[in-house]
Write a protein that holds these residues in place. Sequence first.
Motif, PDB file in Angstrom:
ATOM      1  N   LYS A 169      40.943 117.207 -16.903  1.00  0.00           N
ATOM      2  CA  LYS A 169      41.728 118.338 -16.405  1.00  0.00           C
ATOM      3  C   LYS A 169      40.770 119.229 -15.613  1.00  0.00           C
ATOM      4  O   LYS A 169      39.552 119.178 -15.805  1.00  0.00           O
ATOM      5  CB  LYS A 169      42.344 119.128 -17.563  1.00  0.00           C
ATOM      6  CG  LYS A 169      43.422 118.376 -18.333  1.00  0.00           C
ATOM      7  CD  LYS A 169      44.083 119.269 -19.380  1.00  0.00           C
ATOM      8  CE  LYS A 169      44.943 120.339 -18.712  1.00  0.00           C
ATOM      9  NZ  LYS A 169      45.746 121.100 -19.721  1.00  0.00           N
ATOM     10  N   PRO A 215      47.092 122.353 -13.293  1.00  0.00           N
ATOM     11  CA  PRO A 215      46.116 121.360 -13.778  1.00  0.00           C
ATOM     12  C   PRO A 215      46.604 120.516 -14.957  1.00  0.00           C
ATOM     13  O   PRO A 215      46.215 120.745 -16.107  1.00  0.00           O
ATOM     14  CB  PRO A 215      44.932 122.239 -14.177  1.00  0.00           C
ATOM     15  CG  PRO A 215      45.539 123.555 -14.539  1.00  0.00           C
ATOM     16  CD  PRO A 215      46.697 123.736 -13.615  1.00  0.00           C
ATOM     17  N   ASP A 216      47.428 119.541 -14.662  1.00  0.00           N
ATOM     18  CA  ASP A 216      47.848 118.592 -15.699  1.00  0.00           C
ATOM     19  C   ASP A 216      46.719 117.613 -16.006  1.00  0.00           C
ATOM     20  O   ASP A 216      45.775 117.444 -15.226  1.00  0.00           O
ATOM     21  CB  ASP A 216      49.090 117.810 -15.236  1.00  0.00           C
ATOM     22  CG  ASP A 216      50.324 118.698 -15.128  1.00  0.00           C
ATOM     23  OD1 ASP A 216      50.460 119.601 -15.976  1.00  0.00           O
ATOM     24  OD2 ASP A 216      51.119 118.495 -14.188  1.00  0.00           O
ATOM     25  N   LEU A 217      46.843 116.916 -17.136  1.00  0.00           N
ATOM     26  CA  LEU A 217      45.876 115.889 -17.504  1.00  0.00           C
ATOM     27  C   LEU A 217      46.006 114.686 -16.569  1.00  0.00           C
ATOM     28  O   LEU A 217      47.110 114.193 -16.326  1.00  0.00           O
ATOM     29  CB  LEU A 217      46.097 115.446 -18.957  1.00  0.00           C
ATOM     30  CG  LEU A 217      45.096 114.417 -19.505  1.00  0.00           C
ATOM     31  CD1 LEU A 217      43.708 115.025 -19.615  1.00  0.00           C
ATOM     32  CD2 LEU A 217      45.582 113.887 -20.858  1.00  0.00           C
ATOM     33  N   THR A 218      44.885 114.253 -16.004  1.00  0.00           N
ATOM     34  CA  THR A 218      44.869 113.121 -15.081  1.00  0.00           C
ATOM     35  C   THR A 218      44.111 111.965 -15.726  1.00  0.00           C
ATOM     36  O   THR A 218      43.048 112.177 -16.326  1.00  0.00           O
ATOM     37  CB  THR A 218      44.197 113.500 -13.755  1.00  0.00           C
ATOM     38  OG1 THR A 218      44.905 114.598 -13.162  1.00  0.00           O
ATOM     39  CG2 THR A 218      44.195 112.334 -12.782  1.00  0.00           C
TER      40      THR A 218
END
Length: 289
Positions: free
Chosen positions: A63, A77-80
């Motif tokens: 993130k 900012p989502d989890l990538t």
Amino acid sequence: SVDHSTMPSINSAIPEVLSRASRARRYGIDCASELHWHAKEPGGDYKQKLIMKNVSGTVIKFKYKLPASSFFFMNFPDLTTICPGMAATIEVSFRPTRTEACDDVIEFNSSNGIFYIRVKATLAEYGVKMQEFLDFGFSTVKEESKKTFLLRNVGEVDAPFELQVDAPFSLEPVNGIVGSRATPKGFSGTIPPKQDANVALKFFPLDASVFVGTVVCKQSSGRPTLVMKISGIGKFPFVQVSAQVLDFGSVITGDKKSLEIIVTNTTLVPVSLTLHPLPSDRDPVFTFR
């Protein structure tokens, strides 16, 4: 996207940004170390993409934390998640509301640790360069001497300026200057980006003395004032003639006879002169050439 316009435009403490090779080796992510915007006008939306490739042998999750600067914008900012050999693209927008340099970072919190990518915006460079000294040496009293010097715009935008000097020196634009306008002590104008301008500096000493002065170049928008030291020495000219009397002897009426007289300048300065016969109530019979 997230609006953080209440935050400061420049982060006062910039964390260490690793080189591309070091980041790939330590965190398994290959990407640019910096996104750079240069000379962008306020009011625009200038986008760049950060491509992040997983060069490790394991799945990487991360993130990011948005920059503190109010001019940079990113999606929430989502989890990538990036599988080995795959890449993710992150878009960063620069939206300046005023002309100001910015230097900040995006913080990435990954499954392999925390690293930073730099984001910065720089202003267009501008400014004038001028030599620091010009000397006329010996110059003839009550005659004009002239030298030219160069003004150089080393920047990327128009460079307005004003040149000033005091008597017995004076200034005159020669070429390369846009919008030249006379001022009480010189002139003002503008030099286009990356261009040179030629300026004439004139010296007109009224007596045999040493003269020193300065050419002052004032710039706008907080740029420093430039100063060029100038000097010259006024010197009286002296000439000698090769004969005090020219005797033509007997000359038949209607004929012509020529004699030569040599005039020598015995000083170190040039001299201008004109020969005139003495006034007479007779028709002139002598000519000079």
